[in-house]
Structure formats: structure tokens, C-alpha cells
Write a protein that holds these residues in place. Structure first.
Motif, short mmCIF file in Angstrom:
data_model
loop_
_atom_site.label_atom_id
_atom_site.label_comp_id
_atom_site.label_asym_id
_atom_site.label_seq_id
_atom_site.Cartn_x
_atom_site.Cartn_y
_atom_site.Cartn_z
N GLN A 1 0.85 -1.20 0.00
CA GLN A 1 0.00 0.00 0.00
C GLN A 1 0.88 1.24 0.00
OE1 GLN A 1 -3.53 0.29 -0.17
NE2 GLN A 1 -2.88 2.38 -0.59
N THR A 2 1.94 1.21 0.78
CA THR A 2 2.85 2.36 0.83
C THR A 2 3.52 2.57 -0.53
OG1 THR A 2 3.24 1.79 3.13
CG2 THR A 2 4.74 3.40 2.16
N LEU A 3 3.96 1.48 -1.16
CA LEU A 3 4.53 1.60 -2.50
C LEU A 3 3.52 2.20 -3.47
CD1 LEU A 3 6.43 -1.80 -3.00
CD2 LEU A 3 7.41 0.44 -2.52
N THR A 4 2.27 1.76 -3.32
CA THR A 4 1.19 2.29 -4.16
C THR A 4 1.05 3.79 -3.97
OG1 THR A 4 -0.01 0.20 -4.04
CG2 THR A 4 -1.31 2.15 -4.59
N ASP A 5 1.05 4.21 -2.70
CA ASP A 5 0.89 5.64 -2.41
C ASP A 5 2.03 6.45 -3.01
OD1 ASP A 5 -1.31 4.80 -0.96
OD2 ASP A 5 -0.31 4.94 0.99
N LEU A 6 3.24 5.93 -2.88
CA LEU A 6 4.39 6.66 -3.40
C LEU A 6 4.36 6.73 -4.93
CD1 LEU A 6 7.22 5.30 -1.07
CD2 LEU A 6 6.00 7.48 -0.90
N LEU A 7 4.03 5.60 -5.58
CA LEU A 7 3.97 5.63 -7.05
C LEU A 7 2.88 6.60 -7.52
CD1 LEU A 7 4.89 4.54 -9.81
CD2 LEU A 7 3.14 2.76 -9.59
N THR A 8 1.76 6.63 -6.81
CA THR A 8 0.66 7.52 -7.20
C THR A 8 1.10 8.98 -7.10
OG1 THR A 8 -0.88 5.88 -6.32
CG2 THR A 8 -1.76 8.07 -6.78
N ILE A 9 1.72 9.33 -5.97
CA ILE A 9 2.16 10.72 -5.79
C ILE A 9 3.21 11.07 -6.84
CG2 ILE A 9 3.37 12.32 -4.24
CD1 ILE A 9 2.06 10.76 -1.88
N LYS A 10 4.16 10.17 -7.02
CA LYS A 10 5.23 10.46 -7.98
C LYS A 10 4.68 10.61 -9.40
CE LYS A 10 9.82 9.32 -9.41
NZ LYS A 10 11.08 8.68 -9.09
N SER A 11 3.72 9.78 -9.76
CA SER A 11 3.18 9.81 -11.11
C SER A 11 2.31 11.03 -11.35
CB SER A 11 2.34 8.55 -11.37
OG SER A 11 3.14 7.40 -11.24
N LEU A 12 1.53 11.40 -10.34
CA LEU A 12 0.56 12.47 -10.54
C LEU A 12 1.12 13.85 -10.19
CD1 LEU A 12 -2.64 10.74 -9.10
CD2 LEU A 12 -1.97 11.00 -11.50
N LYS A 13 2.14 13.88 -9.33
CA LYS A 13 2.73 15.17 -8.94
C LYS A 13 4.20 15.26 -9.34
CE LYS A 13 0.47 17.69 -6.54
NZ LYS A 13 -0.49 18.74 -6.99
N GLU A 14 4.61 14.37 -10.20
CA GLU A 14 5.96 14.38 -10.80
C GLU A 14 7.10 13.94 -9.89
OE1 GLU A 14 6.88 17.73 -13.47
OE2 GLU A 14 4.74 17.58 -14.01
N ASN A 15 7.05 14.31 -8.61
CA ASN A 15 8.10 13.82 -7.72
C ASN A 15 7.57 13.69 -6.30
OD1 ASN A 15 8.59 16.32 -6.20
ND2 ASN A 15 9.10 17.07 -8.25
N LEU A 16 8.44 13.26 -5.42
CA LEU A 16 8.01 12.99 -4.04
C LEU A 16 8.49 14.09 -3.08
CD1 LEU A 16 8.73 9.19 -4.23
CD2 LEU A 16 6.51 10.18 -3.70
N GLU A 17 8.90 15.22 -3.63
CA GLU A 17 9.44 16.29 -2.79
C GLU A 17 8.64 17.58 -2.94
OE1 GLU A 17 13.50 16.70 -4.02
OE2 GLU A 17 14.04 14.71 -3.26
N GLY A 18 8.72 18.39 -1.88
CA GLY A 18 8.20 19.75 -1.96
C GLY A 18 6.69 19.89 -1.90
N HIS A 19 6.00 18.89 -1.33
CA HIS A 19 4.54 18.96 -1.29
C HIS A 19 4.02 19.31 0.11
CE1 HIS A 19 4.74 17.22 -5.22
NE2 HIS A 19 5.23 16.06 -4.78
N VAL A 20 2.85 19.92 0.14
CA VAL A 20 2.10 20.04 1.38
C VAL A 20 1.07 18.91 1.40
CG1 VAL A 20 0.61 21.48 2.81
CG2 VAL A 20 2.42 22.54 1.41
N ILE A 21 1.26 18.01 2.35
CA ILE A 21 0.46 16.79 2.36
C ILE A 21 -0.45 16.77 3.57
CG2 ILE A 21 0.57 14.25 2.39
CD1 ILE A 21 3.49 14.55 1.33
N GLY A 22 -1.75 16.75 3.32
CA GLY A 22 -2.72 16.62 4.41
C GLY A 22 -3.09 15.16 4.59
#
Lengths: 307, 307, 307
Positions: free
Chosen positions: A135-156
Motif C-alpha cells: 500500500q505504501t509503494l502504491t501511495d508513493l507511485l501515485t504521488i510520484k506519477s501524478l505530482k511528478e516527484n516525491l518532494e516539496g509537497h504540502v500533504i494533508g
């Protein structure tokens, strides 16, 4: 014990290995046909000691789309477990038939135990309230794919932050990446455990705030990760009535959010996201389920050392 | 009725046919890739009217490793049986979909009945306390593979020899081979049935002795075949307490055994073999489970007349 | 909503589409090898919210014989349904994994609802007492294959005509073809619903008569379609005793029938056709089950627009 690779805890993976899996998943999404026969003749065993159709389907579809076969059970009643066979014996035998095992078990730590007895890779598909690394891998792939990378986000992250294992894993995983800010949204009774606050967020210097109401912060978010809040978790009826609507995402709240915010949810959802939100282009939780399949394809290939 | 070959009783097979299956299994183990597409497009139906994960997995993995597909149910609740469909109708219909059927049924004789109605080969995967012929094939392949041949061994068979169907079948099967001696180890209440003693062992001139305690004979054995002794089977508590440790194999007993003795068990085991024995190189029961898959591959190919 | 084709109600299909499917099924029966790899890499999800082994096996065998894979559950207990996930969410997620879905659900209209949320074709495999369109396709293919065409027959339909959904669908479907006569055979309590009589038979000018006893008309029939009459459906015990034998087909009744009459039954049967009839060459209900698999192969190919 041996050199077989397993995935039990999402933190088992180094950032490098993680990037490798996400990169491979991305390539599979682009060129699915190139991967469609790689595991021809191989067998994935799906041992589900508690039912979870969605997770099981995701693993099985992943294996099939790599050309492989499935062996398994979807609930313990139809298994030898009811005859008293120990987990260790089951794992020893199944690992002579299968090339890789995905197991879900109600007891914490059971996937870890299984690795001791298995001659093939084990993937933890959920062990009680403990870990659910794919599930965690899924979450990371989703964020990376839809927001281009895994850095610099405000995550609620919203909902039951005390008991939600996916939330704990996500916080740990995301804390390895730079420049993210985390806004934790939950009733007071259901804030994140102290060890997550101390050993992850504070120790890793992740900026975070804790609030009680989603509507107060939704306009600041790049990513909103929703989870369910169960009525039984509240200390008193009064608090529940006062707060319950804060944990239901609807179009009225969505109207205050950024145009490019994405909404995620590990699913299944009950009523914490109103159906009207499904049509909003920012609602990405079904897309997220699809990413889950691709990241499992990548994981299986990596553990089998095919790619 | 017709010319379709089935396997209902292990004694259905002539020694020649048996040797043929064991020889083919041996070749599959050496060259699995040559067999991996032979049954492409074929379907095995696994009809499990009572659950048995290990046996079902073994058949399904066997079929998959031959390139075939699986159709089936793992317990009667999810089948039309609950709607009152007769076994004969189910078999008639399933045999129009599948190329071969493996069935397990709580009622003795049901696999035999199924052959009357089936247009495809039936494999008995266990019918009550009656027969379980692929277990016997498994036992023979294991002995042949690990001890080079099926002749000239001192074979200890330990546990509940009265009710254990695998034990009865094994005695029948092994009695067809030369120069074996059998040592039967059981409490007095659980010795082998008279008809096995008279019609098999005495009639076929197989040297045998019957003893009560494993520790008294373990040093003489080439092969030790363990089965479980259930407390409920004893006539009285006193006997049970006096004897129970004699039917638990541990490292202390193993220390008295020959260096090349092999320990077999049809599995699942509960506590009749201590976990500490698993690490002993003479413990071959998990290896035996693996042989079970290969012998089923050979059997399926023979019944389908592909090899 | 979208351009995806589904099959929910047998009347969704135009006569042309129907002929197309029946023609394709016929070609598959003649040249199965040409179709055996067409769906390689594709996935059929079989979502059975109530168990039906025969129907599930028929779909799964059909998919396998086209080279495809299966994902599914055979009863709701082993699914996420028990966690309260809505049908719409399940369908949305499954349709990201699978290429086509066959679903059976106890609630009328649920397959129709599923089409709203699915991104892949849905086949209704039975929704309560409502529709079961692939049974109707099966019936039509069987009649066309065994009697050369769908016109000009005297068709007897016997049993519970009030509640039997397969019977209602068959009448609707056959009423589109020319020169058929229908003889409805049922106890008075279980005659066809008024709307079938008025809106189908009378409106479409289909000659029909209604009788109470099979033995009175069996000599006139080209096709006899049997269904079960349950004791509970009768108003009183007396009627039941008087009539029950009229709804059991045995060799005595068969002896009065035409030499080329065919007997059909949607199965499972309980006792409404005596086992002795099975050997009669006019007994075609097991053959009918086989046609069911071929017509499903054709349907899947059509819905996926592969043929």
C-alpha cells in the motif's frame, strides 16, 4: 538466514531500491506488452488468512499481466489451517510449489516469521494492524506519477491517524524525501502516536502541524490523503456530533481546495468521501488502485530478480 | 464402461504402469522445461468437496507447470452442491468443460461413482478414509528417488496403523516389491487391520514384526514413515500417558537411527515430529511434498496420454 | 453513458447481433484451435455474489479456452463486500484490473447498476429472479445447433412458468422468430405472468396454448424445455398429489414423444427428469451445458470486439 529478498516492512527498502521499483513500475505502465510474458511458467501463491478482495485481485492481476500463474486461497476456512497445520509447515510446502508468496494474516509479525521458513520471496500483504508495504509503494507511485516527484509537497493526512497503519507507513516513507510539509487532520482522540511524532517527524525535521478540522486547511494542500474515522473511536457522542462532518470530504470542501490538489484514499471507503466527489478530476483514489497493480508488478519482478 | 483411464485405487495400476509413472516423474524433475508447455490450453478441474489446501495446491501447481489451466472449487459451500445437484450431474457437466478432474470427497467410493458419469479421466484425491492414491504414488517416488529403488529396505511404519489410509495403501503398494521388511510400530489399540495382516503381508510373504515402541527398533530402519496418533484413539488414559512419547519423533530418538535413514510423513503433521528434527538431513517430509507435485505431473500426462 | 457494450438483458441484443453471436459460437465449435490464443493476456473477472458453480465454470472455461486468465470470487464471504464496500466501488476497481466482468448478484438490477461504474464490458450472469441472458443465448444456440434453425418449431415449456426467469427470457427471445408454436405446460397456480401472455405472445401473434399435463401434449412437441416445480409453490396438497407426476419426465412419457424431439433443461435438475432419461439420445441437457460454454466464448469475443 539466506539471500532471498522479501518485503515485510516498507522501510526494508533503501531509497535506491524504492526508486528502482517506482522507476520500473513507470516503465511497465508505458510498455506493458514488453513485460507480458516475463513470468511465463512462474507461480505466485496468494495466501490470504483473512479476506481482502481488492488486495488479492491487485496481486493476482499483477502476476497475470506478467504472464504468470496463481495458486492460493482467499480465506482460511478453505485451507489446511483449519486442520491445525502450522504456518511454518504451510510456508515450507507452498514454497516448494510457488516461486513467490504474497500473504495476508491477521496476526502481527506473521509475514516476518514466514520468511524464516520460506525458500522463495515473501511479500507481506498486510499483517494485522502492523504493516502493509505494498500500500505504501502504491501511495508513493501515485504521488510520484501524478505530482511528478516525491518532494516539496504540502500533504494533508486526514482521519484516524492513531490506528491507521497505512498512514503511519506513509509518514515514515515520505519523511525520507525533502521539503515536504505535513498537516495532520484528526480528532484529538485519534492523533498520531507519540513515537511517530518524536522518532519520525521531529527527528527527521519534517515541518508538521496538527489540526482538528479539514475545512480549516484544505486550501493549503497539494495532496489530501483521506482515511476513515469510525464512530466507536470517539470518547463521547458530543465530540462525534461536533466533528463528524469535518472528516467527510464533499464538493463543498473540494471547492476550497487548490485546482491541482489530488485526493488519495487506500480504499475501501465507506462514507468518508461523498460519491459526488468521484467525478471531480482531483479525485485520484481509483487511479491509485490502478497504480497499486503496476507497483506490485514491479515489486514481483524485482524480488524474482527478473529485472 | 469406456476406455478412459482413471486413478481411483493405487492398486488400479500394474507394476509396469507404476514404473512408467515414476520414471516419467523422474524425467520431469530433471528436465522441467521440456514439459512446461505440454498441456497448454488444457483444463484440470479440482473439485474439493472437503478442503485440503496441500493436496489441491499440489495438483494445481502440477497442472500449471505443464502449461495447463485450473477450474475448481475448494469447499462445497461455494459449489452447486448446496443447491442439491447430484454428483453425477456435476461430473457430467464438468467433464464437458475440463480435460481431467481431480476430486476429493468425504464419502467413500464417490470417486469410483464419478468415473461412471465422466467423459474425462478422474483422479481420486481422497475419498473419506478410503483411498488417496496420489499420496501412495508420492511415497513410492520419494523412496525410489532417495533410496534408489523400492526393494530391500527395512521400513518402519509408525503411529495409527488402524485407521490411517495412507499406511494401508503404502503397505499394499510396497508388498509388490522384493526383499522389503516391515516393522509396524503402534499401540495395541491401533495395530493394522486383520485383512492387511492376512491378505497382504502373510499372503505375499512379506517379513514383518509388530512392536509398541519406536525407540526399540529405530536403529534397524532404512525408512521411517511417521503418522499421527490421536489421543482419542486410546482405550484409556493410562495407556496414552505410558505410550505417547513413543510416537513423537525427536532428536533423541533420531540419534539412535542409521545415518542414511529417511523420515517420511504424509503431512500435515501436528506434533508427532518435533520441529527440531526438521533441520536433520534425514528429515525428508518436505522433500516428499515436492515429489508429490512431480508425480502428479507424470500422472496427469499419462492419463491424458500425452506421454 | 459510454460506448462500452454490455449484456444485461437478453433483449439488449438485436436479432442481427444475436445471429452474429450464434454464428461465431458455431465457428468456434468447428475450429476451436483458431480461437485458443485470441485473449492471451486478457483477464475475465468473475464476481459471484451468490454461488453458482455451473455458471461460473462455464464462463471461466470459456475464457481459458480463448487463452485468457481469470480473477474472481465465488461467494461474497471471501470478498470485500463483507467490509461494506459498495458495489459501485468494487466495480470501479475491478474494471481497472480486468478486461471484462461477469457478475452474479442476488439483487435485481445490480448488473445494470454496475454498467454505470464500469470501464469494461459487464455480462449479467444472473441478477436475482430477473435476467440471466447467457442462459437464453445457450438455449438459442442449442436449438439452432440441434434443430438447424430457430423457426417453425412446436416448443413445449414445462414446469414453473410463473417464477422461472429462464422461461420468461426464452419466450421473449423465441417470439422474435417465425412460425413457432408454444405449448405452456404448468399447474394453474404457476402459469406464465399476464404481461408475458399479453405483451409478448398475443402482441407478437405467437400461437400458444396452455395445458396442465405434459402427457397430453408431449407427442406434438419438437422441443421440450423442462424446469422444476417446487412443492411449496402449490396452493394445496391435493393439487400437488394430483399433478406432481405430470411434471416429472420419465421414459414412459418419452415413449410417446417424437423420435426427433429434443429435451432441454437449464440445470441443475433435481428430480424433474428421471435419471433413466439421460441415456435417451433425445436428452440434450448436458449437450446444452456444453453449448453454454461456446456461446459464452462468442459473447466475450464480441463484447471485447476481438471478433
Amino acid at each position: 538466514m539466506n539471500n532471498i529478498k522479501h518485503l515485510i516492512d516498507p522501510m526494508d527498502l533503501s531509497i535506491m531500491e524504492l526508486e528502482d521499483i517506482l522507476g520500473l513500475a513507470n516503465d511497465i505502465m508505458k510498455n506493458p506488452k514488453e513485460y507480458s510474458h516475463l513470468l511465463s511458467g512462474k507461480i505466485l501463491a496468494t495466501l490470504f488468512y483473512e479476506p481482502s478482495t481488492r488486495t488479492r485481485f491487485s496481486f493476482e492481476a499483477a502476476m497475470m499481466k506478467l504472464g504468470g500463474n496463481i495458486l492460493g486461497f482467499s480465506e482460511p476456512n478453505s485451507s489446511s489451517v483449519s486442520k491445525g497445520e502450522s504456518l511454518s509447515d504451510t510456508i515450507k510446502i507452498v514454497s516448494t510449489y510457488a516461486d513467490i508468496i504474497a500473504m495476508r494474516h491477521p496476526k502481527e509479525g506473521s509475514a516476518k516469521v514466514a520468511t524464516i521458513y520460506s525458500s522463495v520471496p515473501i511479500i507481506n500483504a498486510g499483517d494485522g494492524g502492523h504493516q502493509h508495504p505494498t500500500q505504501t509503494l502504491t501511495d508513493l507511485l501515485t504521488i510520484k506519477s501524478l505530482k511528478e516527484n516525491l518532494e516539496g509537497h504540502v500533504i494533508g493526512i486526514c482521519g484516524d491517524l492513531k490506528f491507521g497503519r497505512t498512514v503511519h507507513s506513509l509518514i515514515k516513507a515520505i519523511s525520507r524525501y525533502k521539503n515536504n510539509k505535513i498537516i495532520l487532520i484528526s480528532p484529538e482522540e485519534l492523533t498520531i502516536p507519540q513515537y511517530i511524532r518524536d522518532e519520525i517527524l521531529i527527528k527527521e525535521n519534517i515541518p508538521f502541524i496538527e489540526v482538528e478540522r479539514l475545512e480549516d486547511v484544505i486550501d493549503k494542500l497539494d495532496i489530501l490523503y483521506m482515511t476513515r474515522v469510525q464512530k466507536e473511536r470517539f470518547f463521547n457522542e458530543e465530540d462525534y456530533i461536533r466533528l463528524k462532518d469535518s472528516y467527510i470530504l464533499d464538493q463543498s470542501k473540494m471547492s476550497k481546495a487548490k485546482k491541482d490538489m489530488i485526493v488519495l484514499h487506500p480504499l475501501p471507503r465507506v462514507n468518508e468521501i461523498a460519491q459526488e466527489v468521484d467525478k471531480d478530476p482531483r479525485a485520484c483514489y481509483f487511479k491509485q488502485a490502478e497504480y497499486g497493480m503496476y507497483v506490485r508488478m514491479a515489486l514481483i519482478l524485482k524480488l524474482l530478480e527478473v529485472r
